[in-house]
Design a protein around this motif. Structure first.
Motif, PDB file in Angstrom:
ATOM      1  N   ALA A  41       0.541  -2.630   6.359  1.00 53.29           N
ATOM      2  CA  ALA A  41      -0.410  -2.021   7.285  1.00 53.29           C
ATOM      3  C   ALA A  41       0.043  -2.100   8.744  1.00 53.29           C
ATOM      4  CB  ALA A  41      -1.779  -2.674   7.135  1.00 53.29           C
ATOM      5  N   HIS A  42       0.834  -3.109   9.085  1.00 53.02           N
ATOM      6  CA  HIS A  42       1.237  -3.283  10.481  1.00 53.02           C
ATOM      7  C   HIS A  42       2.595  -2.670  10.792  1.00 53.02           C
ATOM      8  CE1 HIS A  42      -2.249  -5.789  11.039  1.00 53.02           C
ATOM      9  NE2 HIS A  42      -1.898  -6.500   9.989  1.00 53.02           N
ATOM     10  N   THR A  43       3.562  -2.869   9.912  1.00 52.12           N
ATOM     11  CA  THR A  43       4.930  -2.401  10.173  1.00 52.12           C
ATOM     12  C   THR A  43       5.224  -1.051   9.527  1.00 52.12           C
ATOM     13  OG1 THR A  43       5.869  -3.451   8.218  1.00 52.12           O
ATOM     14  CG2 THR A  43       5.735  -4.793  10.239  1.00 52.12           C
ATOM     15  N   LEU A  44       4.386  -0.622   8.596  1.00 51.31           N
ATOM     16  CA  LEU A  44       4.560   0.595   7.801  1.00 51.31           C
ATOM     17  C   LEU A  44       5.801   0.540   6.906  1.00 51.31           C
ATOM     18  CD1 LEU A  44       3.483   3.316  10.368  1.00 51.31           C
ATOM     19  CD2 LEU A  44       2.090   2.077   8.704  1.00 51.31           C
ATOM     20  N   ARG A  45       6.330  -0.662   6.705  1.00 49.83           N
ATOM     21  CA  ARG A  45       7.491  -0.862   5.837  1.00 49.83           C
ATOM     22  C   ARG A  45       7.078  -0.673   4.381  1.00 49.83           C
ATOM     23  NH1 ARG A  45       9.247  -6.487   4.398  1.00 49.83           N
ATOM     24  NH2 ARG A  45      10.673  -6.071   2.709  1.00 49.83           N
ATOM     25  N   ARG A  46       7.880   0.068   3.632  1.00 44.60           N
ATOM     26  CA  ARG A  46       7.641   0.271   2.202  1.00 44.60           C
ATOM     27  C   ARG A  46       8.401  -0.784   1.422  1.00 44.60           C
ATOM     28  NH1 ARG A  46       5.378   4.999   0.250  1.00 44.60           N
ATOM     29  NH2 ARG A  46       4.716   6.357   1.941  1.00 44.60           N
ATOM     30  N   GLU A  76      -4.309   2.011  -7.147  1.00 45.60           N
ATOM     31  CA  GLU A  76      -3.631   2.771  -6.102  1.00 45.60           C
ATOM     32  C   GLU A  76      -4.647   3.126  -5.020  1.00 45.60           C
ATOM     33  OE1 GLU A  76      -1.764   6.267  -7.678  1.00 45.60           O
ATOM     34  OE2 GLU A  76      -0.325   5.101  -8.827  1.00 45.60           O
ATOM     35  N   GLY A  77      -4.219   3.015  -3.771  1.00 48.54           N
ATOM     36  CA  GLY A  77      -5.084   3.332  -2.639  1.00 48.54           C
ATOM     37  C   GLY A  77      -5.823   2.132  -2.087  1.00 48.54           C
ATOM     38  N   ALA A  78      -5.887   1.048  -2.855  1.00 51.31           N
ATOM     39  CA  ALA A  78      -6.569  -0.167  -2.384  1.00 51.31           C
ATOM     40  C   ALA A  78      -5.667  -0.913  -1.407  1.00 51.31           C
ATOM     41  CB  ALA A  78      -6.916  -1.065  -3.558  1.00 51.31           C
ATOM     42  N   VAL A  79      -6.281  -1.742  -0.595  1.00 51.71           N
ATOM     43  CA  VAL A  79      -5.541  -2.563   0.365  1.00 51.71           C
ATOM     44  C   VAL A  79      -5.614  -4.018  -0.084  1.00 51.71           C
ATOM     45  CG1 VAL A  79      -5.403  -3.344   2.758  1.00 51.71           C
ATOM     46  CG2 VAL A  79      -5.980  -0.958   2.259  1.00 51.71           C
ATOM     47  N   ALA A  80      -4.433  -4.610  -0.248  1.00 43.79           N
ATOM     48  CA  ALA A  80      -4.322  -6.032  -0.580  1.00 43.79           C
ATOM     49  C   ALA A  80      -4.264  -6.824   0.719  1.00 43.79           C
ATOM     50  CB  ALA A  80      -3.064  -6.276  -1.403  1.00 43.79           C
ATOM     51  N   ARG A  81      -4.934  -7.966   0.740  1.00 43.84           N
ATOM     52  CA  ARG A  81      -4.938  -8.834   1.928  1.00 43.84           C
ATOM     53  C   ARG A  81      -4.622 -10.253   1.501  1.00 43.84           C
ATOM     54  NH1 ARG A  81      -8.648  -4.952   2.661  1.00 43.84           N
ATOM     55  NH2 ARG A  81      -8.761  -3.927   4.675  1.00 43.84           N
ATOM     56  N   TRP A  82      -3.785 -10.946   2.295  1.00 47.58           N
ATOM     57  CA  TRP A  82      -3.405 -12.314   1.993  1.00 47.58           C
ATOM     58  C   TRP A  82      -2.979 -13.021   3.267  1.00 47.58           C
ATOM     59  CZ3 TRP A  82      -0.464  -8.058   1.157  1.00 47.58           C
ATOM     60  CH2 TRP A  82       0.811  -8.034   1.701  1.00 47.58           C
ATOM     61  N   CYS A 120      -1.977 -10.841   6.484  1.00 47.01           N
ATOM     62  CA  CYS A 120      -1.165  -9.677   6.134  1.00 47.01           C
ATOM     63  C   CYS A 120      -1.981  -8.732   5.269  1.00 47.01           C
ATOM     64  CB  CYS A 120       0.074 -10.112   5.356  1.00 47.01           C
ATOM     65  SG  CYS A 120       1.188 -11.183   6.260  1.00 47.01           S
ATOM     66  N   SER A 121      -1.592  -7.476   5.290  1.00 44.75           N
ATOM     67  CA  SER A 121      -2.233  -6.503   4.408  1.00 44.75           C
ATOM     68  C   SER A 121      -1.258  -5.371   4.120  1.00 44.75           C
ATOM     69  CB  SER A 121      -3.526  -5.957   5.020  1.00 44.75           C
ATOM     70  OG  SER A 121      -3.261  -5.293   6.230  1.00 44.75           O
ATOM     71  N   ALA A 122      -1.448  -4.769   2.953  1.00 44.61           N
ATOM     72  CA  ALA A 122      -0.614  -3.647   2.548  1.00 44.61           C
ATOM     73  C   ALA A 122      -1.396  -2.768   1.592  1.00 44.61           C
ATOM     74  CB  ALA A 122       0.673  -4.139   1.882  1.00 44.61           C
ATOM     75  N   GLU A 123      -1.159  -1.474   1.687  1.00 46.54           N
ATOM     76  CA  GLU A 123      -1.800  -0.529   0.784  1.00 46.54           C
ATOM     77  C   GLU A 123      -0.944  -0.358  -0.471  1.00 46.54           C
ATOM     78  OE1 GLU A 123      -3.098   4.165   0.417  1.00 46.54           O
ATOM     79  OE2 GLU A 123      -2.448   3.393   2.363  1.00 46.54           O
TER      80      GLU A 123
END
Length: 133
Positions: free
Chosen positions: A62-67, A100-106, A114-117
């Protein structure tokens, strides 16, 4: 608690059973919380967009847009450098049972949020007809 466990999650009966038996049933608090608040369904009933054990997912930070591509596995199979992440890690625990489409947070070990879709479930055992892995 390192992983943020909230919202709707779903686990297959097999994943639930195997996770509940880890460490002889003496579960880490994060995992116990997840198991107590998760819908459990037969493996044949899950859609292909659900993150199950041994699913390979593509995430976008979510922050760096890194895949990044990760595979969720049991602790004995974890090889972080190869992209195999233990379900008991903060990242793994935050991903299991999402769609798919959910955001994971840890939280990282240093306490950083941190978070990522979950942009794609690239492989899921159940979608390929494997109901026993």
């Amino acid at each position: 608690m390192h992983a943020t466990i909230h919202g709707e999650r779903m686990l297959t009966e097999l994943d639930f059973s195997r996770l509940a038996k880890l460490y002889g049933g003496q579960l880490p608090a994060d995992l116990a919380d997840l198991l107590s608040g998760t819908e459990v369904v037969p493996s044949r009933d899950v859609s292909a967009d659900l993150v199950t054990m041994y699913s390979q997912v593509e995430l976008v930070d979510a922050h760096t847009l890194r895949r990044q591509k990760l595979t969720i596995c049991f602790p004995g199979d974890a090889e972080p450098a190869a992209g195999f992440i233990s379900v008991l890690s903060p990242v793994g625990l935050s991903l299991i049972g999402l769609r798919e489409g959910a955001v994971a947070r840890w939280l990282t070990p240093s306490g950083e949020a941190c978070s990522a879709e979950v942009v794609s479930v690239l492989f899921q055992p159940e979608a390929s007809g494997d109901y026993t892995t």
